[in-house]
Design an enzyme around this catalytic site. Structure first.
Site, PDB file in Angstrom:
ATOM      1  CE  LYS A 170      -1.669   3.157   2.005  1.00 52.01           C
ATOM      2  NZ  LYS A 170      -1.487   4.602   1.610  1.00 52.01           N
ATOM      3  N   GLY A 203      -4.438   5.796   3.754  1.00 45.16           N
ATOM      4  CA  GLY A 203      -3.837   5.159   4.918  1.00 45.16           C
ATOM      5  C   GLY A 203      -4.853   4.606   5.908  1.00 45.16           C
ATOM      6  CD  GLU A 245      13.722   1.409   8.843  1.00 43.15           C
ATOM      7  OE1 GLU A 245      14.269   2.471   9.213  1.00 43.15           O
ATOM      8  OE2 GLU A 245      14.242   0.292   8.987  1.00 43.15           O
ATOM      9  CB  CYS A 279      13.248   9.540   7.709  1.00 42.98           C
ATOM     10  SG  CYS A 279      13.918   8.302   6.607  1.00 42.98           S
ATOM     11  CD  GLU A 371      10.759  13.138  10.646  1.00 44.67           C
ATOM     12  OE1 GLU A 371       9.657  12.588  10.768  1.00 44.67           O
ATOM     13  OE2 GLU A 371      11.767  12.547  10.207  1.00 44.67           O
TER      14      GLU A 371
HETATM   15  P1  NAP Z   1       2.149   8.831   7.370  1.00 51.13           P
HETATM   16  O1  NAP Z   1       0.742   9.226   7.545  1.00 51.13           O
HETATM   17  O2  NAP Z   1       2.831   8.102   8.463  1.00 51.13           O
HETATM   18  O3  NAP Z   1       2.234   7.998   5.999  1.00 51.13           O
HETATM   19  C1  NAP Z   1       2.998   6.846   5.752  1.00 51.13           C
HETATM   20  C2  NAP Z   1       2.153   5.745   5.139  1.00 51.13           C
HETATM   21  O4  NAP Z   1       1.222   5.250   6.115  1.00 51.13           O
HETATM   22  C3  NAP Z   1       1.304   6.200   3.964  1.00 51.13           C
HETATM   23  O5  NAP Z   1       1.185   5.154   3.030  1.00 51.13           O
HETATM   24  C4  NAP Z   1      -0.018   6.477   4.642  1.00 51.13           C
HETATM   25  O6  NAP Z   1      -1.115   6.499   3.763  1.00 51.13           O
HETATM   26  C5  NAP Z   1      -0.104   5.317   5.605  1.00 51.13           C
HETATM   27  N1  NAP Z   1      -1.040   5.509   6.717  1.00 51.13           N
HETATM   28  C6  NAP Z   1      -1.531   6.671   7.239  1.00 51.13           C
HETATM   29  N2  NAP Z   1      -2.368   6.414   8.249  1.00 51.13           N
HETATM   30  C7  NAP Z   1      -2.425   5.066   8.385  1.00 51.13           C
HETATM   31  C8  NAP Z   1      -3.132   4.190   9.260  1.00 51.13           C
HETATM   32  N3  NAP Z   1      -3.942   4.650  10.224  1.00 51.13           N
HETATM   33  N4  NAP Z   1      -2.954   2.850   9.125  1.00 51.13           N
HETATM   34  C9  NAP Z   1      -2.122   2.373   8.170  1.00 51.13           C
HETATM   35  N5  NAP Z   1      -1.448   3.154   7.304  1.00 51.13           N
HETATM   36  C10 NAP Z   1      -1.592   4.486   7.419  1.00 51.13           C
HETATM   37  O7  NAP Z   1       3.011  10.098   7.026  1.00 51.13           O
HETATM   38  P2  NAP Z   1       2.456  11.434   6.324  1.00 51.13           P
HETATM   39  O8  NAP Z   1       1.163  11.878   6.902  1.00 51.13           O
HETATM   40  O9  NAP Z   1       2.438  11.196   4.881  1.00 51.13           O
HETATM   41  O10 NAP Z   1       3.593  12.463   6.759  1.00 51.13           O
HETATM   42  C11 NAP Z   1       3.507  13.098   8.048  1.00 51.13           C
HETATM   43  C12 NAP Z   1       4.856  13.200   8.700  1.00 51.13           C
HETATM   44  O11 NAP Z   1       5.440  11.911   8.838  1.00 51.13           O
HETATM   45  C13 NAP Z   1       5.908  13.953   7.935  1.00 51.13           C
HETATM   46  O12 NAP Z   1       5.799  15.317   8.084  1.00 51.13           O
HETATM   47  C14 NAP Z   1       7.171  13.390   8.520  1.00 51.13           C
HETATM   48  O13 NAP Z   1       7.487  14.018   9.723  1.00 51.13           O
HETATM   49  C15 NAP Z   1       6.822  11.966   8.775  1.00 51.13           C
HETATM   50  N6  NAP Z   1       7.291  11.079   7.695  1.00 51.13           N
HETATM   51  C16 NAP Z   1       8.388  10.350   7.921  1.00 51.13           C
HETATM   52  C17 NAP Z   1       8.853   9.529   6.924  1.00 51.13           C
HETATM   53  C18 NAP Z   1      10.058   8.686   7.112  1.00 51.13           C
HETATM   54  O14 NAP Z   1      10.644   8.239   6.132  1.00 51.13           O
HETATM   55  N7  NAP Z   1      10.470   8.414   8.316  1.00 51.13           N
HETATM   56  C19 NAP Z   1       8.205   9.454   5.707  1.00 51.13           C
HETATM   57  C20 NAP Z   1       7.055  10.220   5.512  1.00 51.13           C
HETATM   58  C21 NAP Z   1       6.629  11.005   6.526  1.00 51.13           C
HETATM   59  P3  NAP Z   1      -1.530   7.934   3.112  1.00 51.13           P
HETATM   60  O15 NAP Z   1      -0.490   8.224   2.117  1.00 51.13           O
HETATM   61  O16 NAP Z   1      -2.856   7.700   2.511  1.00 51.13           O
HETATM   62  O17 NAP Z   1      -1.557   8.930   4.232  1.00 51.13           O
END
Ligand code: NAP
Ligand code: MG
Length: 464
Positions: A170, A203, A245, A279, A371
């Site tokens: 996903k 997500g 991660e 990250c 972050e």
């Molecule tokens: P995120 O919500 O954690 O997204 C990562 C993945 O998880 C996406 O595929 C997302 O789908 C999915 N997801 C979201 N809610 C979920 C749930 N309840 N159950 C299962 N999967 C779920 O991250 P984001 O909102 O895109 O970014 C927010 C912040 O996260 C950033 O500002 C950054 O600080 C951090 N981030 C960190 C990394 C890293 O590499 N460590 C990468 C991205 C973001 P959707 O795409 O549909 O939301």
């Protein structure tokens, strides 16, 4: 832009069971470039069933043959590298040169490394009177973010396939097109139906359904710590394996003996790459009091070279742009000194943020702890090495970092004190075979190389 209004399940492109769609937006200009299906729990279920049905055959496929399929997949990624780069530039906004070098280049290196490892890894070993078999964990549920959209996919899919696991992916809703392109590559590489499956979707809907599915043996997640915490709790309750991660707030520690200009220049470039959406970015620069003013001047000058729309791209979406601008306002409000950039948007169109450097940042400030995930560098001052180690280790994260010193041994001695999963010594370069992953709240488990492969294996001991 090429797109499928279907999902890749059991070796063919199938329409979603529900009718929902997701719009894919180019953050450089706000234009909708494609729509993809929003998968539901029913689509996830179909994909997990396909992966489970394919598991016995793929797990029993000799490692040499799995290696050959991974080599074919790598060749597909090579053949389509320009298309991959253009797709990531369109849906993420990264400058094309960066997309070619990193977003297309890194997955080729990682996929190639697992083609090699699948053929050479010791899936059996002797320990005294036992033979230990390293067997695939089973069906993997992979949930990936948008920031390195193909790299993060390949860093899960390639080791899973090398290990003999099957997988349901996903990808992030912001970057589904490169995931579709990857599914085409998997198909063209002759990987059997059901071994790899793609469900695009949101997500909290498709991602959550995948994490909760009892047909999944291992959930591998990359993304925010907030979502990672939820996924870890779900996996714990179901007693299934989980790899996380998560975020980082890595320190770039410049010791007094270092080549200051080089350390600051490389440090600023590290933060600005991919518009700060990395990250492992070194978002805190730690400089000794005696060289602090000079370092701040160098950092401000270096940041000014990242002209938005030219050398630095937009953030992935308007929500991230607003979030990062909010952090810059917070830094000003908490008393840090802006020496480059600021909260105002630099361009009228697109999700751009000004490359920003803060001086006089103290360790308890929000911008030194959280972050930000944007092009924002905090420069902190330390008194001595103990103080530097205390500040460097003083966050909940521990993903990456850097140490610079005149002498390599001095840098290594300091690196041993850091609570973090990776440290680059005097600008050491990225190694796609080195284990990548976090101490503390940066995660659980490791990706890449043989340590990453081991995450997808479980052991069985036979006693003689
Ligand atoms: P995120 O919500 O954690 O997204 C990562 C993945 O998880 C996406 O595929 C997302 O789908 C999915 N997801 C979201 N809610 C979920 C749930 N309840 N159950 C299962 N999967 C779920 O991250 P984001 O909102 O895109 O970014 C927010 C912040 O996260 C950033 O500002 C950054 O600080 C951090 N981030 C960190 C990394 C890293 O590499 N460590 C990468 C991205 C973001 P959707 O795409 O549909 O939301
Ligand atoms: Mg999200």
């Amino acid at each position: 832009m090429k797109q499928h209004d279907a999902m890749y399940i059991d070796g063919s492109w199938r329409p979603a069971e529900g009718g929902g769609t997701i719009e894919v937006v180019n953050p450089a200009d706000g234009q909708v470039i494609a729509t993809v299906p929003a998968g539901s729990a029913a689509d996830v279920d179909a994909a997990v069933r396909a992966a489970r049905a394919a598991l016995p055959g793929w797990a029993a496929t000799p490692p040499q043959e799995r290696a050959a399929r991974l080599a074919a997949l790598r060749d597909q990624l090579v053949a389509r590298a320009d298309e991959i780069a253009a797709t990531v530039t369109a849906e993420l906004g990264a400058p094309l040169a960066f997309s070619k070098a990193v977003h297309a280049g890194a997955p080729i290196a990682v996929c190639g490394s697992y083609a090699e490892l699948a053929g050479t890894y010791a899936f059996e070993e002797k320990i005294g009177n036992s033979t230990v078999l390293h067997e695939p964990v089973g069906v993997v549920g992979a949930i990936t973010p948008w920031n390195y959209p193909l790299h993060q996919v390949v860093a899960k899919v390639a080791p899973a396939l090398a290990a003999g696991c099957t997988i349901v992916l996903k990808p992030a809703e912001d970057t589904p097109l490169v995931a579709q392109l990857f599914a085409e590559c998997v198909d063209a590489a002759g990987i059997p139906a059901g071994v790899f499956n793609l469900v695009t979707g949101l997500g909290p809907v498709a991602g959550q359904a995948l994490a909760e599915h009892d047909g999944i043996d291992l959930v591998s997640f990359t993304g925010s710590t907030a979502v990672g915490r939820k996924i870890g709790a779900l996996a714990g309750a179901a007693v299934k394996r989980v790899a996380l991660e998560l975020g980082g707030k890595s320190a770039n520690v410049i010791l007094p003996s270092a080549d200051l200009a080089k350390a600051v220049g490389v440090g600023v470039a590290n933060v600005m790459a991919n518009s700060g959406q990395t990250c492992s970015a070194w978002t805190r620069m730690l400089v000794h009091r005696d060289r602090y003013d000079e370092a701040v001047e160098l950092a401000a000058a270096a940041a000014a070279e990242y002209v938005p729309g030219e050398k630095i791209g937009p953030l992935v979406n308007a929500g991230q742009q607003a979030r990062v601008r909010g952090y810059i306002e917070r830094g000003v409000a908490e008393g840090a000194r802006l020496v480059a950039g600021g909260p105002e948007a630099p361009l009228e169109v697109g999700c751009y943020v000004r490359p920003t450097v803060f001086a006089d940042v103290t360790p308890e400030m929000t911008i030194a702890q959280e972050e930000i995930f944007g092009p924002v560098l905090s420069v902190l001052c330390y008194e001595d090495e103990d103080d530097a180690a205390r500040i460097a280790n003083g966050t909940v994260y521990g993903l990456a970092g850097a140490v610079w010193a005149g002498d390599e041994a001095e840098a290594v001695a300091f690196a041993r004190r850091l609570e973090t999963g990776q440290v680059d010594i005097n600008g050491g370069r990225f190694n796609p075979l080195a284990p990548f992953g976090g101490y503390k709240q940066s995660g659980v488990g490791r990706e890449l190389g043989r340590h990453g492969l081991a995450e997808y294996l479980q052991t069985k001991s036979l006693q003689f």
